[in-house]
Design a protein around this motif. Structure first.
Motif, mmCIF file in Angstrom:
data_model
loop_
_atom_site.group_PDB
_atom_site.id
_atom_site.type_symbol
_atom_site.label_atom_id
_atom_site.label_comp_id
_atom_site.label_asym_id
_atom_site.label_seq_id
_atom_site.Cartn_x
_atom_site.Cartn_y
_atom_site.Cartn_z
ATOM 1 N N TYR A 269 0.854 -1.192 0.000
ATOM 2 C CA TYR A 269 0.000 0.000 0.000
ATOM 3 C C TYR A 269 0.888 1.239 0.000
ATOM 4 O O TYR A 269 1.912 1.277 0.695
ATOM 5 C CB TYR A 269 -0.946 0.007 1.218
ATOM 6 N N ASP B 274 -9.241 0.691 -2.191
ATOM 7 C CA ASP B 274 -9.648 -0.486 -2.964
ATOM 8 C C ASP B 274 -9.532 -0.325 -4.470
ATOM 9 O O ASP B 274 -9.849 -1.251 -5.216
ATOM 10 C CB ASP B 274 -11.057 -0.936 -2.546
ATOM 11 N N PHE C 222 -1.766 -1.291 9.199
ATOM 12 C CA PHE C 222 -3.175 -0.967 8.956
ATOM 13 C C PHE C 222 -3.718 -0.041 10.044
ATOM 14 O O PHE C 222 -4.734 0.609 9.860
ATOM 15 C CB PHE C 222 -4.019 -2.242 8.900
ATOM 16 N N ILE D 88 -5.735 -8.501 -3.084
ATOM 17 C CA ILE D 88 -6.919 -8.269 -3.923
ATOM 18 C C ILE D 88 -6.507 -8.053 -5.383
ATOM 19 O O ILE D 88 -7.235 -8.421 -6.287
ATOM 20 C CB ILE D 88 -7.823 -7.119 -3.393
ATOM 21 N N ARG E 111 -10.237 -0.997 13.977
ATOM 22 C CA ARG E 111 -11.308 -0.212 13.363
ATOM 23 C C ARG E 111 -12.597 -0.315 14.182
ATOM 24 O O ARG E 111 -12.771 -1.243 14.970
ATOM 25 C CB ARG E 111 -11.606 -0.709 11.937
HETATM 26 N N1 CTP Z 1 -7.245 -1.494 3.702
HETATM 27 C C1 CTP Z 1 -7.666 -0.716 4.769
HETATM 28 N N2 CTP Z 1 -6.830 0.232 5.292
HETATM 29 C C2 CTP Z 1 -5.600 0.452 4.757
HETATM 30 C C3 CTP Z 1 -5.149 -0.339 3.667
HETATM 31 C C4 CTP Z 1 -6.012 -1.300 3.164
HETATM 32 O O1 CTP Z 1 -8.798 -0.885 5.257
HETATM 33 N N3 CTP Z 1 -4.813 1.364 5.291
HETATM 34 C C5 CTP Z 1 -8.145 -2.548 3.204
HETATM 35 C C6 CTP Z 1 -8.679 -2.271 1.803
HETATM 36 O O2 CTP Z 1 -9.954 -1.711 1.937
HETATM 37 C C7 CTP Z 1 -8.693 -3.672 1.123
HETATM 38 C C8 CTP Z 1 -8.127 -4.615 2.184
HETATM 39 O O3 CTP Z 1 -7.439 -3.775 3.105
HETATM 40 O O4 CTP Z 1 -9.997 -4.048 0.765
HETATM 41 C C9 CTP Z 1 -7.136 -5.638 1.600
HETATM 42 O O5 CTP Z 1 -6.862 -6.645 2.528
HETATM 43 P P1 CTP Z 1 -7.728 -8.020 2.480
HETATM 44 O O6 CTP Z 1 -7.738 -8.539 1.096
HETATM 45 O O7 CTP Z 1 -9.046 -7.771 3.117
HETATM 46 O O8 CTP Z 1 -6.911 -8.941 3.461
HETATM 47 P P2 CTP Z 1 -6.106 -10.283 3.187
HETATM 48 O O9 CTP Z 1 -5.766 -10.837 4.538
HETATM 49 O O10 CTP Z 1 -4.972 -9.976 2.249
HETATM 50 O O11 CTP Z 1 -7.120 -11.239 2.393
HETATM 51 P P3 CTP Z 1 -8.251 -12.271 2.905
HETATM 52 O O12 CTP Z 1 -9.160 -11.495 3.810
HETATM 53 O O13 CTP Z 1 -8.919 -12.694 1.612
HETATM 54 O O14 CTP Z 1 -7.554 -13.398 3.604
#
Ligand code: CTP
Length: 246
Positions: A60, A79, A109, A133, A172
């Motif tokens: 990111y 996203d 995060f 993603i 969050r």
């Molecule tokens: N995101 C966020 N805050 C940030 C950076 C990213 O909330 N500072 C969120 C984005 O909205 C995005 C998500 O992190 O949708 C990506 O991570 P995610 O795919 O949910 O987590 P993984 O553990 O990689 O995947 P999974 O849940 O499928 O195991």
């Protein structure tokens, strides 16, 4: 555990890494679809030394003060593909493909930012698993991959998983999570993430009973790795015999 170590010995003797190039697996799918758990199952089951699991979340982009303030108000779009530094991700994975050392950034995060002065150094990987993603989005990354997996889940299942994960692990609150989901995560999933399914070689359902699909995938990967080892061994023998002529 004797049985486990026999298995490990038996299997590991089939693999002869370091291969000249690593085997690269990409795992994409919407947020909360379960990419991490599929990736973890693959890593633990193939049991190859020097396997690395890289999350695209590490890439990111760092935010300026104004954008970070928007992020804390759940008004920043994390996203869309542009939120992730896919150029840097490509460079890092290319380094690994070419057998070079690379530095993976570390992301927080909770702070919506890269952790300053912190990197994960990786070199000499035999298998690289990249999950995120947008793992199946960038053509340059797709070109480096030997296998592309999409983890498919209904968005309402993803939301339920995401809420508990974000509240427990990412600091969050419920209202903010829902606001971010409605404004950015869900529309971008439909617009940008779901279309990457067409780039996959295999689609795995994201259910608690997806064991058969994951098991088939793991067997496929193991047979490809054995093939890679056989080719590598043949190459070593060929090099050995051409040297012995001198
Ligand atoms: N995101 C966020 N805050 C940030 C950076 C990213 O909330 N500072 C969120 C984005 O909205 C995005 C998500 O992190 O949708 C990506 O991570 P995610 O795919 O949910 O987590 P993984 O553990 O990689 O995947 P999974 O849940 O499928 O195991």
């Amino acid at each position: 555990d004797v049985k486990k170590s026999e298995n490990f010995e038996g299997k590991s003797s089939r693999y002869i890494p370091p291969w000249t190039t690593p085997y690269i697996i990409g795992i994409g799918g919407t947020s909360g679809s379960g990419k991490t758990s599929v990736a973890a199952k693959i890593v633990s089951s193939i049991n190859v030394p020097w396997t690395v699991l890289i999350s695209l979340d590490n890439f990111y982009k760092p935010l300026n003060a104004e954008d970070r303030a928007r992020a804390f108000r759940n008004e920043y779009d994390f996203d869309e593909p542009d939120a992730i530094d896919l150029d840097l991700a490509y460079k890092c994975i290319l380094n690994l493909k070419e057998g070079k050392r690379t530095n993976i950034p570390v992301y927080s995060f909770v702070h919506h930012n890269r952790v300053p002065d912190k990197n994960i150094v990786i070199y000499g990987a035999s298998v690289v698993v990249i999950e995120g993603i947008y793992a199946l989005h960038d053509p340059r990354l797709l070109d480096l991959m030997d296998l592309k997996i999409y983890v498919d889940a209904d968005l309402d299942v993803c939301l339920a998983r995401r809420l508990s994960r974000d509240i427990v692990s990412r600091g969050r609150d419920l209202d903010g999570c829902i606001q971010q989901w409605e404004k950015f995560v869900k529309p971008d999933a439909e617009k940008f993430v779901k279309p990457t399914m067409k780039n996959a070689n295999a689609i795995i359902p994201s259910m608690s009973d997806n064991g058969t699909a994951v098991g088939l995938m793991i067997n496929h990967i193991k047979s490809k790795l054995e093939l890679k080892s056989d080719e590598h061994l043949r190459e070593l023998i060929r090099l050995g015999s051409s040297h012995s002529q001198y």
